[in-house]
Scaffold this motif. Structure first.
Motif, PDB file in Angstrom:
ATOM      1  N   GLY A  59       0.787  -1.237   0.000  1.00  0.00           N
ATOM      2  CA  GLY A  59       0.000   0.000   0.000  1.00  0.00           C
ATOM      3  C   GLY A  59       0.815   1.281   0.000  1.00  0.00           C
ATOM      4  N   PRO A  60       1.859   1.384   0.849  1.00  0.00           N
ATOM      5  CA  PRO A  60       2.615   2.644   0.879  1.00  0.00           C
ATOM      6  C   PRO A  60       3.316   2.996  -0.438  1.00  0.00           C
ATOM      7  CG  PRO A  60       3.037   1.364   2.864  1.00  0.00           C
ATOM      8  CD  PRO A  60       2.254   0.485   1.930  1.00  0.00           C
ATOM      9  N   LEU A  61       3.552   2.008  -1.306  1.00  0.00           N
ATOM     10  CA  LEU A  61       4.223   2.288  -2.583  1.00  0.00           C
ATOM     11  C   LEU A  61       3.249   2.446  -3.746  1.00  0.00           C
ATOM     12  CD1 LEU A  61       7.343  -0.071  -2.433  1.00  0.00           C
ATOM     13  CD2 LEU A  61       7.276   2.402  -2.129  1.00  0.00           C
ATOM     14  N   ARG A  62       1.986   2.182  -3.519  1.00  0.00           N
ATOM     15  CA  ARG A  62       1.016   2.243  -4.616  1.00  0.00           C
ATOM     16  C   ARG A  62       0.833   3.623  -5.222  1.00  0.00           C
ATOM     17  NH1 ARG A  62      -3.138  -2.147  -2.142  1.00  0.00           N
ATOM     18  NH2 ARG A  62      -1.627  -3.856  -2.201  1.00  0.00           N
ATOM     19  N   PRO A  63       1.032   4.722  -4.470  1.00  0.00           N
ATOM     20  CA  PRO A  63       0.966   6.027  -5.141  1.00  0.00           C
ATOM     21  C   PRO A  63       2.025   6.161  -6.252  1.00  0.00           C
ATOM     22  CG  PRO A  63       0.705   6.330  -2.783  1.00  0.00           C
ATOM     23  CD  PRO A  63       1.093   4.884  -3.006  1.00  0.00           C
ATOM     24  N   VAL A  64       3.168   5.497  -6.075  1.00  0.00           N
ATOM     25  CA  VAL A  64       4.229   5.559  -7.083  1.00  0.00           C
ATOM     26  C   VAL A  64       3.863   4.723  -8.309  1.00  0.00           C
ATOM     27  CG1 VAL A  64       6.690   5.103  -7.512  1.00  0.00           C
ATOM     28  CG2 VAL A  64       5.950   5.864  -5.271  1.00  0.00           C
ATOM     29  N   THR A  65       3.078   3.645  -8.093  1.00  0.00           N
ATOM     30  CA  THR A  65       2.716   2.745  -9.196  1.00  0.00           C
ATOM     31  C   THR A  65       1.342   3.065  -9.782  1.00  0.00           C
ATOM     32  OG1 THR A  65       1.748   1.077  -7.724  1.00  0.00           O
ATOM     33  CG2 THR A  65       4.101   0.864  -8.234  1.00  0.00           C
ATOM     34  N   GLY A  66       0.817   4.237  -9.461  1.00  0.00           N
ATOM     35  CA  GLY A  66      -0.485   4.614  -9.982  1.00  0.00           C
ATOM     36  C   GLY A  66      -1.607   3.741  -9.442  1.00  0.00           C
ATOM     37  N   GLY A  67      -1.411   3.204  -8.242  1.00  0.00           N
ATOM     38  CA  GLY A  67      -2.435   2.382  -7.610  1.00  0.00           C
ATOM     39  C   GLY A  67      -2.318   0.898  -7.883  1.00  0.00           C
ATOM     40  N   GLU A  68      -1.368   0.528  -8.729  1.00  0.00           N
ATOM     41  CA  GLU A  68      -1.197  -0.896  -9.053  1.00  0.00           C
ATOM     42  C   GLU A  68      -0.775  -1.679  -7.814  1.00  0.00           C
ATOM     43  OE1 GLU A  68      -1.525  -2.499 -12.035  1.00  0.00           O
ATOM     44  OE2 GLU A  68      -2.008  -0.715 -13.194  1.00  0.00           O
ATOM     45  N   SER A  69      -1.436  -2.807  -7.559  1.00  0.00           N
ATOM     46  CA  SER A  69      -1.081  -3.660  -6.424  1.00  0.00           C
ATOM     47  C   SER A  69      -0.194  -4.820  -6.850  1.00  0.00           C
ATOM     48  CB  SER A  69      -2.333  -4.193  -5.734  1.00  0.00           C
ATOM     49  OG  SER A  69      -3.082  -5.003  -6.627  1.00  0.00           O
ATOM     50  N   GLN A  70      -0.180  -5.122  -8.142  1.00  0.00           N
ATOM     51  CA  GLN A  70       0.669  -6.172  -8.691  1.00  0.00           C
ATOM     52  C   GLN A  70       1.156  -5.742 -10.064  1.00  0.00           C
ATOM     53  OE1 GLN A  70      -0.803 -10.210  -8.500  1.00  0.00           O
ATOM     54  NE2 GLN A  70      -2.265  -9.641  -6.919  1.00  0.00           N
ATOM     55  N   VAL A  71       2.407  -6.062 -10.351  1.00  0.00           N
ATOM     56  CA  VAL A  71       2.998  -5.695 -11.632  1.00  0.00           C
ATOM     57  C   VAL A  71       3.812  -6.882 -12.129  1.00  0.00           C
ATOM     58  CG1 VAL A  71       4.589  -4.116 -12.791  1.00  0.00           C
ATOM     59  CG2 VAL A  71       3.186  -3.287 -10.903  1.00  0.00           C
ATOM     60  N   ASP A  72       3.671  -7.232 -13.390  1.00  0.00           N
ATOM     61  CA  ASP A  72       4.499  -8.281 -13.987  1.00  0.00           C
ATOM     62  C   ASP A  72       5.705  -7.640 -14.656  1.00  0.00           C
ATOM     63  OD1 ASP A  72       3.050 -10.554 -13.300  1.00  0.00           O
ATOM     64  OD2 ASP A  72       1.765 -10.422 -15.058  1.00  0.00           O
ATOM     65  N   VAL A  73       6.880  -8.224 -14.392  1.00  0.00           N
ATOM     66  CA  VAL A  73       8.118  -7.753 -15.011  1.00  0.00           C
ATOM     67  C   VAL A  73       8.881  -8.953 -15.563  1.00  0.00           C
ATOM     68  CG1 VAL A  73       8.324  -5.730 -13.507  1.00  0.00           C
ATOM     69  CG2 VAL A  73       9.448  -7.847 -12.840  1.00  0.00           C
ATOM     70  N   ASP A  74       9.687  -8.703 -16.571  1.00  0.00           N
ATOM     71  CA  ASP A  74      10.584  -9.723 -17.102  1.00  0.00           C
ATOM     72  C   ASP A  74      11.948  -9.473 -16.495  1.00  0.00           C
ATOM     73  OD1 ASP A  74       8.729 -11.033 -18.819  1.00  0.00           O
ATOM     74  OD2 ASP A  74       8.916  -9.367 -20.231  1.00  0.00           O
ATOM     75  N   ALA A  75      12.429 -10.433 -15.713  1.00  0.00           N
ATOM     76  CA  ALA A  75      13.706 -10.242 -15.024  1.00  0.00           C
ATOM     77  C   ALA A  75      14.324 -11.593 -14.677  1.00  0.00           C
ATOM     78  CB  ALA A  75      13.486  -9.429 -13.752  1.00  0.00           C
ATOM     79  N   ALA A  76      15.658 -11.629 -14.688  1.00  0.00           N
ATOM     80  CA  ALA A  76      16.384 -12.860 -14.368  1.00  0.00           C
ATOM     81  C   ALA A  76      16.759 -12.944 -12.894  1.00  0.00           C
ATOM     82  CB  ALA A  76      17.639 -12.964 -15.230  1.00  0.00           C
ATOM     83  N   ASN A  77      16.663 -11.798 -12.180  1.00  0.00           N
ATOM     84  CA  ASN A  77      16.971 -11.810 -10.744  1.00  0.00           C
ATOM     85  C   ASN A  77      16.237 -10.648 -10.063  1.00  0.00           C
ATOM     86  OD1 ASN A  77      18.615  -9.427 -11.023  1.00  0.00           O
ATOM     87  ND2 ASN A  77      20.377 -10.699 -11.548  1.00  0.00           N
ATOM     88  N   VAL A  78      16.391 -10.567  -8.757  1.00  0.00           N
ATOM     89  CA  VAL A  78      15.685  -9.538  -7.984  1.00  0.00           C
ATOM     90  C   VAL A  78      16.128  -8.141  -8.407  1.00  0.00           C
ATOM     91  CG1 VAL A  78      15.272  -8.639  -5.659  1.00  0.00           C
ATOM     92  CG2 VAL A  78      15.302 -11.117  -6.044  1.00  0.00           C
ATOM     93  N   GLN A  79      17.428  -7.950  -8.613  1.00  0.00           N
ATOM     94  CA  GLN A  79      17.938  -6.639  -9.040  1.00  0.00           C
ATOM     95  C   GLN A  79      17.275  -6.191 -10.340  1.00  0.00           C
ATOM     96  OE1 GLN A  79      20.501  -4.469  -7.554  1.00  0.00           O
ATOM     97  NE2 GLN A  79      19.278  -3.197  -8.923  1.00  0.00           N
ATOM     98  N   GLU A  80      17.199  -7.090 -11.315  1.00  0.00           N
ATOM     99  CA  GLU A  80      16.564  -6.751 -12.592  1.00  0.00           C
ATOM    100  C   GLU A  80      15.071  -6.462 -12.405  1.00  0.00           C
ATOM    101  OE1 GLU A  80      17.322  -9.517 -15.766  1.00  0.00           O
ATOM    102  OE2 GLU A  80      19.491  -9.361 -15.514  1.00  0.00           O
ATOM    103  N   SER A  81      14.451  -7.137 -11.446  1.00  0.00           N
ATOM    104  CA  SER A  81      13.036  -6.872 -11.152  1.00  0.00           C
ATOM    105  C   SER A  81      12.857  -5.442 -10.652  1.00  0.00           C
ATOM    106  CB  SER A  81      12.509  -7.857 -10.102  1.00  0.00           C
ATOM    107  OG  SER A  81      12.565  -9.178 -10.578  1.00  0.00           O
ATOM    108  N   ILE A  82      13.732  -5.019  -9.749  1.00  0.00           N
ATOM    109  CA  ILE A  82      13.666  -3.656  -9.226  1.00  0.00           C
ATOM    110  C   ILE A  82      13.958  -2.647 -10.333  1.00  0.00           C
ATOM    111  CG2 ILE A  82      14.763  -2.011  -7.641  1.00  0.00           C
ATOM    112  CD1 ILE A  82      15.070  -4.392  -5.673  1.00  0.00           C
TER     113      ILE A  82
END
Length: 91
Positions: free
Chosen positions: A9-32
């Motif tokens: 919840g505290p980060l949702r203002p940054v994501t435009g209200g999104e609660s879940q986001v799919d990303v293509d990444a090979a590791n946690v760093q790439e996900s961030i």
């Protein structure tokens, strides 16, 4: 299908209200990094100036704390769930 990142919840203002986001990444760093590419400013809320996770941010990969795995280099694959959980303190 990529890595499903659960946004607290505290980060949702940054994501435009999104609660879940799919990303293509090979590791946690790439996900961030992928989150930062989509939502400018989210990385500074998760990582310190040295690029490490902030002490009050916990990240779990499929329920396992990445700090007890390989940290930001923990490998991810399609279908994994990455949860960002801010630390809670009280008195």
């Amino acid at each position: 299908m990529g890595v499903n990142v659960r946004i607290p919840g505290p980060l949702r203002p940054v994501t435009g209200g999104e609660s879940q986001v799919d990303v293509d990444a090979a590791n946690v760093q790439e996900s961030i990094d992928a989150l930062e590419a989509k939502f400018s400013g989210i990385k500074e809320r998760l990582c310190d100036e040295g690029g490490e996770l902030r002490y009050f941010v916990n990240v779990y990969l499929n329920g396992e704390d990445v700090r007890f795995l390989q940290g930001l280099q923990t490998a991810t694959k399609s279908g994994d769930e990455l949860s960002i959980v801010p630390a809670v303190a009280g008195g």
